[in-house]
Design a protein around this motif. Sequence first.
Motif, PDB file in Angstrom:
ATOM      1  N   ASP A 187      -0.659  -8.066  -0.031  1.00 12.04           N
ATOM      2  CA  ASP A 187      -0.233  -9.471  -0.035  1.00 12.04           C
ATOM      3  C   ASP A 187      -1.309 -10.313   0.645  1.00 12.04           C
ATOM      4  N   GLU A 188      -2.015 -11.123  -0.154  1.00  8.77           N
ATOM      5  CA  GLU A 188      -3.089 -12.001   0.312  1.00  8.77           C
ATOM      6  C   GLU A 188      -4.103 -11.232   1.156  1.00  8.77           C
ATOM      7  N   PRO A 189      -4.909 -10.398   0.530  1.00  9.35           N
ATOM      8  CA  PRO A 189      -5.829  -9.511   1.251  1.00  9.35           C
ATOM      9  C   PRO A 189      -6.821 -10.218   2.155  1.00  9.35           C
ATOM     10  N   VAL A 190      -7.197 -11.470   1.832  1.00  6.09           N
ATOM     11  CA  VAL A 190      -8.282 -12.114   2.588  1.00  6.09           C
ATOM     12  C   VAL A 190      -7.811 -13.348   3.335  1.00  6.09           C
ATOM     13  N   ALA A 191      -6.486 -13.517   3.483  1.00  7.48           N
ATOM     14  CA  ALA A 191      -5.954 -14.756   4.045  1.00  7.48           C
ATOM     15  C   ALA A 191      -6.447 -15.013   5.463  1.00  7.48           C
ATOM     16  N   ASN A 209      -9.559   1.673  -6.686  1.00  3.52           N
ATOM     17  CA  ASN A 209      -9.134   1.533  -8.072  1.00  3.52           C
ATOM     18  C   ASN A 209      -9.993   2.366  -9.018  1.00  3.52           C
ATOM     19  N   GLU A 210     -11.298   2.237  -8.909  1.00  2.00           N
ATOM     20  CA  GLU A 210     -12.191   2.860  -9.887  1.00  2.00           C
ATOM     21  C   GLU A 210     -12.472   4.328  -9.584  1.00  2.00           C
ATOM     22  N   GLN A 211     -12.604   4.680  -8.308  1.00  2.00           N
ATOM     23  CA  GLN A 211     -12.970   6.050  -7.959  1.00  2.00           C
ATOM     24  C   GLN A 211     -11.771   6.935  -7.663  1.00  2.00           C
ATOM     25  N   HIS A 212     -10.654   6.341  -7.244  1.00  2.00           N
ATOM     26  CA  HIS A 212      -9.490   7.145  -6.864  1.00  2.00           C
ATOM     27  C   HIS A 212      -8.273   6.876  -7.743  1.00  2.00           C
ATOM     28  N   GLY A 213      -8.443   6.042  -8.751  1.00  2.00           N
ATOM     29  CA  GLY A 213      -7.396   5.857  -9.740  1.00  2.00           C
ATOM     30  C   GLY A 213      -6.166   5.104  -9.278  1.00  2.00           C
ATOM     31  N   LYS A 214      -6.257   4.362  -8.179  1.00  2.00           N
ATOM     32  CA  LYS A 214      -5.090   3.626  -7.702  1.00  2.00           C
ATOM     33  C   LYS A 214      -4.857   2.380  -8.553  1.00  2.00           C
ATOM     34  N   THR A 215      -3.610   2.113  -8.823  1.00  2.00           N
ATOM     35  CA  THR A 215      -3.234   0.848  -9.439  1.00  2.00           C
ATOM     36  C   THR A 215      -3.128  -0.187  -8.329  1.00  2.00           C
ATOM     37  N   ILE A 216      -3.932  -1.247  -8.401  1.00  2.00           N
ATOM     38  CA  ILE A 216      -3.998  -2.245  -7.336  1.00  2.00           C
ATOM     39  C   ILE A 216      -3.292  -3.517  -7.790  1.00  2.00           C
ATOM     40  N   ILE A 217      -2.384  -4.014  -6.945  1.00  2.00           N
ATOM     41  CA  ILE A 217      -1.707  -5.290  -7.184  1.00  2.00           C
ATOM     42  C   ILE A 217      -1.949  -6.170  -5.965  1.00  2.00           C
ATOM     43  N   VAL A 218      -2.577  -7.317  -6.163  1.00  2.00           N
ATOM     44  CA  VAL A 218      -2.821  -8.236  -5.052  1.00  2.00           C
ATOM     45  C   VAL A 218      -2.077  -9.541  -5.307  1.00  2.00           C
ATOM     46  N   ILE A 219      -1.523 -10.097  -4.243  1.00  2.00           N
ATOM     47  CA  ILE A 219      -0.995 -11.462  -4.283  1.00  2.00           C
ATOM     48  C   ILE A 219      -2.110 -12.333  -3.736  1.00  2.00           C
ATOM     49  N   GLU A 220      -2.627 -13.235  -4.554  1.00  2.00           N
ATOM     50  CA  GLU A 220      -3.880 -13.900  -4.184  1.00  2.00           C
ATOM     51  C   GLU A 220      -3.900 -15.357  -4.628  1.00  2.00           C
ATOM     52  N   HIS A 221      -4.567 -16.196  -3.822  1.00  2.00           N
ATOM     53  CA  HIS A 221      -4.805 -17.600  -4.171  1.00  2.00           C
ATOM     54  C   HIS A 221      -6.275 -17.860  -4.469  1.00  2.00           C
ATOM     55  N   HIS A 222      -7.159 -17.011  -3.969  1.00  2.00           N
ATOM     56  CA  HIS A 222      -8.594 -17.248  -4.106  1.00  2.00           C
ATOM     57  C   HIS A 222      -9.064 -16.743  -5.469  1.00  2.00           C
TER      58      HIS A 222
END
Length: 534
Positions: A187-191, A209-222
Amino acid sequence: MVEYGAQLNETDIDVTKSPPLDWIVSIDNVTFTYPGAEAPVLNEVSLQIKRGDFVAVIGGNGSGKSTLCKTLNGLIPHYYVGDFEGSVRVNGLQTLEHDVARLSRHVGYVYQDFENQLIRPTVLDDASFAPLNYGFEDYQERGLRALRLVDLTVDTKEFIWQLSGGQKHQLALAGAISLDPDILIIDEPVAQLDPCHAREIYDLLRRLNEQHGKTIIVIEHHTEFIAEYCRQVVLMDQGRAVWSKPVEEALLELEQLRSSQIYPPQVTQAAAEIAKARAWDSTGMERNSTIPIWFDLGSPYPITLDEAAAYFQRLRQLEGQEECGGLIGITADGGAADAYIQEGSGIMAMNGAEALIGGIGNAEDRPDCQESEKASGNTEANREADPIIEAKHVRFSYRTVSRDRKIVLRDVSVTLRAGDMVALVGNNGAGKSSFMRLITGVTKPESGRIVVKGMDTAATTPEQLANTVTYIYQNPEEMFIEDSIRKDVEFFLKARRVDGYEAKVDAILDSFGLTGLQHRDGRLLSGGPLWRLG
């Protein structure tokens, strides 16, 4: 014992007998209403997310972004009660049929107020907390691996409160991935991070995401970060999922983004403004409005700096000009060589316990800031005004558990005058918040002195200074002590027995758009209303 990083066996989850699902998240017609709320915060939301995707969830304050994500790890409806309808399936599991503990094996979550996730005293203790509670014999190895994955290289025995904000964010992420979940929600990784640490966090998410296959979901404004790192964008508005589009399409929905309080990338806005100007020919007649305004270049507007460099180069060639009106400048590394706060009176930079720049009132030395200086009132008369805050040779440190002293501020001297508008900038851990707290009198300088409107903070209580200095914490929810917004707003006035405080509270709530929310618990608000309440 399940090996770290291995798939759970059939006794853990019965769906592992089936082939991997294309949709790792499937939300079907979900509606959710918080207790006491008049309208649902999620309204018939349907959405699918592909396994291995990198998704940004965007939308204005209160649009339902955080609430939507809380349905994925079971916090809604198992922890946050309310009226819930619909179906959420995550990694093959129906969230209604599995508790938060089971779902945490599949969904790691880093909250906007990530410091509240750090609950153990030392770095390794916290990173290993989840696998320890699951009874894994190799819980410390799992914690160490998570720390390596997030590149947190501090001493594992270091205490949490000794970490900078960026390091705490990394540790919260380590705790979230210590169970090796397939999905990570941030949730807002860089807030609350400086630009350098913000990019490091997104580089880390890209590797996961790319090397370990994780599905990434970010809540972001930037949107600049979204353009560079994400592949899919979901727009939320008034509790509905308006659309889910590839990033290169989503960030070109300029009007819809703006109407949802989301600013497109600056290079995209610049290209659109140039195209708008080019829509009129030299005779002042409007060009054919049915032709896309980027038609001459044969490509849509750019959304990243690399795309912008090529786009504006083609535009210069098309116009036969050496430069494109001086509207945009891009450095080779995709950054900005210099940046100034043009709406303020000055910049004060903090770095490594020292005040490097006391650039207060020096905008006249920069031609690009002369006009904004006039607009902000930073005139010669203002620079001759009486000081309102004076810091002289301020030093501040604290004693660690090992009885060593950690220096936070060293020989800081600065003068702020009435009417100044100042940006205090610096990397995480540079001492910005410590300097602010010294001004409020909550903490006292080790040496030197700070004077606020004639009051020496070392000899004045925080309660006395509170009549002069207002301070909003980095995490505003830390300021809330009552169970309703109205009670929190009226607390200070009521405690000071201010006459007619009820009318003052009514006016404050109205001016900040909180009247309709005044009976709700402020700690349950989304980010925007939360800051307005602070």
